[in-house]
Design a protein around this motif. Structure first.
Motif, PDB file in Angstrom:
ATOM      1  N   PHE A  25       0.860  -1.186   0.000  1.00 45.73           N
ATOM      2  CA  PHE A  25       0.000   0.000   0.000  1.00 45.73           C
ATOM      3  C   PHE A  25       0.895   1.235   0.000  1.00 45.73           C
ATOM      4  CE2 PHE A  25      -2.531  -3.353   1.858  1.00 45.73           C
ATOM      5  CZ  PHE A  25      -3.762  -3.185   1.260  1.00 45.73           C
ATOM      6  N   GLY A  26       1.065   1.869  -1.163  1.00 48.41           N
ATOM      7  CA  GLY A  26       1.909   3.049  -1.273  1.00 48.41           C
ATOM      8  C   GLY A  26       1.156   4.299  -0.865  1.00 48.41           C
ATOM      9  N   ILE A  27       1.702   5.013   0.099  1.00 48.08           N
ATOM     10  CA  ILE A  27       1.058   6.225   0.623  1.00 48.08           C
ATOM     11  C   ILE A  27       1.228   7.373  -0.376  1.00 48.08           C
ATOM     12  CG2 ILE A  27       1.060   7.959   2.464  1.00 48.08           C
ATOM     13  CD1 ILE A  27       2.056   5.766   4.361  1.00 48.08           C
ATOM     14  N   ASN A  28       0.115   7.961  -0.757  1.00 49.35           N
ATOM     15  CA  ASN A  28       0.080   9.104  -1.671  1.00 49.35           C
ATOM     16  C   ASN A  28       0.894   8.812  -2.934  1.00 49.35           C
ATOM     17  OD1 ASN A  28      -1.656  10.486   0.091  1.00 49.35           O
ATOM     18  ND2 ASN A  28       0.076  11.225   1.290  1.00 49.35           N
ATOM     19  N   ASP A  29       1.477   9.819  -3.549  1.00 48.15           N
ATOM     20  CA  ASP A  29       2.131   9.631  -4.845  1.00 48.15           C
ATOM     21  C   ASP A  29       3.521   9.005  -4.747  1.00 48.15           C
ATOM     22  OD1 ASP A  29      -0.076  10.657  -6.199  1.00 48.15           O
ATOM     23  OD2 ASP A  29       0.666  12.716  -6.050  1.00 48.15           O
ATOM     24  N   ARG A  30       4.396   9.599  -3.936  1.00 48.11           N
ATOM     25  CA  ARG A  30       5.769   9.091  -3.872  1.00 48.11           C
ATOM     26  C   ARG A  30       5.839   7.721  -3.206  1.00 48.11           C
ATOM     27  NH1 ARG A  30       6.422  14.452  -2.719  1.00 48.11           N
ATOM     28  NH2 ARG A  30       6.690  13.988  -0.525  1.00 48.11           N
ATOM     29  N   GLY A  31       5.031   7.479  -2.203  1.00 48.23           N
ATOM     30  CA  GLY A  31       4.986   6.152  -1.587  1.00 48.23           C
ATOM     31  C   GLY A  31       4.500   5.097  -2.564  1.00 48.23           C
ATOM     32  N   TYR A  32       3.589   5.500  -3.441  1.00 48.81           N
ATOM     33  CA  TYR A  32       3.079   4.582  -4.466  1.00 48.81           C
ATOM     34  C   TYR A  32       4.173   4.230  -5.480  1.00 48.81           C
ATOM     35  CZ  TYR A  32       0.085   2.675  -8.137  1.00 48.81           C
ATOM     36  OH  TYR A  32      -0.482   1.865  -9.081  1.00 48.81           O
ATOM     37  N   VAL A  33       4.995   5.204  -5.843  1.00 54.56           N
ATOM     38  CA  VAL A  33       6.100   4.930  -6.768  1.00 54.56           C
ATOM     39  C   VAL A  33       7.092   3.964  -6.118  1.00 54.56           C
ATOM     40  CG1 VAL A  33       8.059   5.940  -8.016  1.00 54.56           C
ATOM     41  CG2 VAL A  33       5.840   7.086  -8.041  1.00 54.56           C
ATOM     42  N   VAL A  34       7.372   4.159  -4.826  1.00 58.13           N
ATOM     43  CA  VAL A  34       8.260   3.227  -4.108  1.00 58.13           C
ATOM     44  C   VAL A  34       7.617   1.835  -4.077  1.00 58.13           C
ATOM     45  CG1 VAL A  34       9.385   2.695  -1.904  1.00 58.13           C
ATOM     46  CG2 VAL A  34       9.322   5.058  -2.711  1.00 58.13           C
ATOM     47  N   ALA A  35       6.314   1.769  -3.817  1.00 59.04           N
ATOM     48  CA  ALA A  35       5.606   0.481  -3.763  1.00 59.04           C
ATOM     49  C   ALA A  35       5.635  -0.233  -5.115  1.00 59.04           C
ATOM     50  CB  ALA A  35       4.161   0.683  -3.304  1.00 59.04           C
ATOM     51  N   THR A  36       5.420   0.498  -6.203  1.00 61.62           N
ATOM     52  CA  THR A  36       5.437  -0.143  -7.521  1.00 61.62           C
ATOM     53  C   THR A  36       6.846  -0.634  -7.872  1.00 61.62           C
ATOM     54  OG1 THR A  36       5.694   1.980  -8.663  1.00 61.62           O
ATOM     55  CG2 THR A  36       3.463   1.129  -8.443  1.00 61.62           C
ATOM     56  N   THR A  37       7.849   0.129  -7.483  1.00 64.31           N
ATOM     57  CA  THR A  37       9.233  -0.298  -7.722  1.00 64.31           C
ATOM     58  C   THR A  37       9.538  -1.556  -6.920  1.00 64.31           C
ATOM     59  OG1 THR A  37       9.847   2.023  -8.065  1.00 64.31           O
ATOM     60  CG2 THR A  37      11.642   0.452  -7.720  1.00 64.31           C
ATOM     61  N   LEU A  38       9.118  -1.571  -5.657  1.00 64.03           N
ATOM     62  CA  LEU A  38       9.297  -2.775  -4.831  1.00 64.03           C
ATOM     63  C   LEU A  38       8.563  -3.966  -5.432  1.00 64.03           C
ATOM     64  CD1 LEU A  38       9.020  -1.576  -1.110  1.00 64.03           C
ATOM     65  CD2 LEU A  38      10.950  -2.761  -2.164  1.00 64.03           C
ATOM     66  N   ALA A  39       7.354  -3.744  -5.915  1.00 68.09           N
ATOM     67  CA  ALA A  39       6.569  -4.835  -6.514  1.00 68.09           C
ATOM     68  C   ALA A  39       7.281  -5.403  -7.738  1.00 68.09           C
ATOM     69  CB  ALA A  39       5.175  -4.347  -6.887  1.00 68.09           C
ATOM     70  N   ASN A  40       7.865  -4.528  -8.556  1.00 69.10           N
ATOM     71  CA  ASN A  40       8.597  -4.985  -9.748  1.00 69.10           C
ATOM     72  C   ASN A  40       9.821  -5.819  -9.374  1.00 69.10           C
ATOM     73  OD1 ASN A  40       6.800  -3.778 -11.533  1.00 69.10           O
ATOM     74  ND2 ASN A  40       7.953  -1.869 -11.581  1.00 69.10           N
TER      75      ASN A  40
END
Length: 155
Positions: A25-40
């Motif tokens: 669950f990536g918080i707001n915009d930058r947390g979401y980018v970190v989450a998507t990178t981690l998911a990849n």
């Protein structure tokens, strides 16, 4: 940053002893980018399902997002943000997630832990610790939904 994110992804996979589906669950915009990178990074190293969602805490759409998600009961939820400072945002995210699901545990992951907590929140998985002074600001720079760098500035 990529080396830190790789280490974080491996730590998350290893810590998930039951091999439950991992929900980031990536918080707001930058947390979401970190989450998507981690998911990849996680997808090829983890034998189970990896999903990622944006957790918009700045507006009213949080409730809509969480109500639409059909989470499995045995998921491994990880709340992801770019920087943790006072712990207030992570505390709000923990409360929000716990209102919509009742997992047996919730985990936290951040790219940068800069200290100075006001809330009793710990970053369980973190890329780097960056001790700062109160008059300094740490920002994770994102361009075109990609992580660029970490910037330290004085206020």
């Amino acid at each position: 940053m990529l080396r830190s994110l790789n280490r974080m992804a491996h730590e998350i996979a290893e810590h998930n002893a039951e091999d439950s589906p991992i929900d980031l669950f990536g918080i707001n915009d930058r947390g979401y980018v970190v989450a998507t990178t981690l998911a990849n990074i996680l997808t090829p190293v983890f034998n189970g399902k990896v999903r990622f969602f944006q957790l918009p805490l700045k507006d009213k759409s949080t409730h809509n997002v969480l109500e639409d998600i059909k989470l499995p009961k045995n998921c491994y939820p990880v709340i992801v943000d770019d920087v943790i400072f006072s712990g207030k945002t992570m505390f709000k995210a923990l409360n929000t997630i716990s209102n919509y699901m009742s997992p047996s545990e919730i985990h936290t992951a951040v790219l940068v832990d800069r200290g100075h907590r006001k809330f009793p929140i710990k970053a369980e998985f973190y890329g780097m610790e960056l001790p700062t002074k109160l008059n300094e600001h740490v920002s994770v720079v994102v361009k075109n939904k990609k992580l660029q760098n970490v910037k330290l500035t004085k206020s």
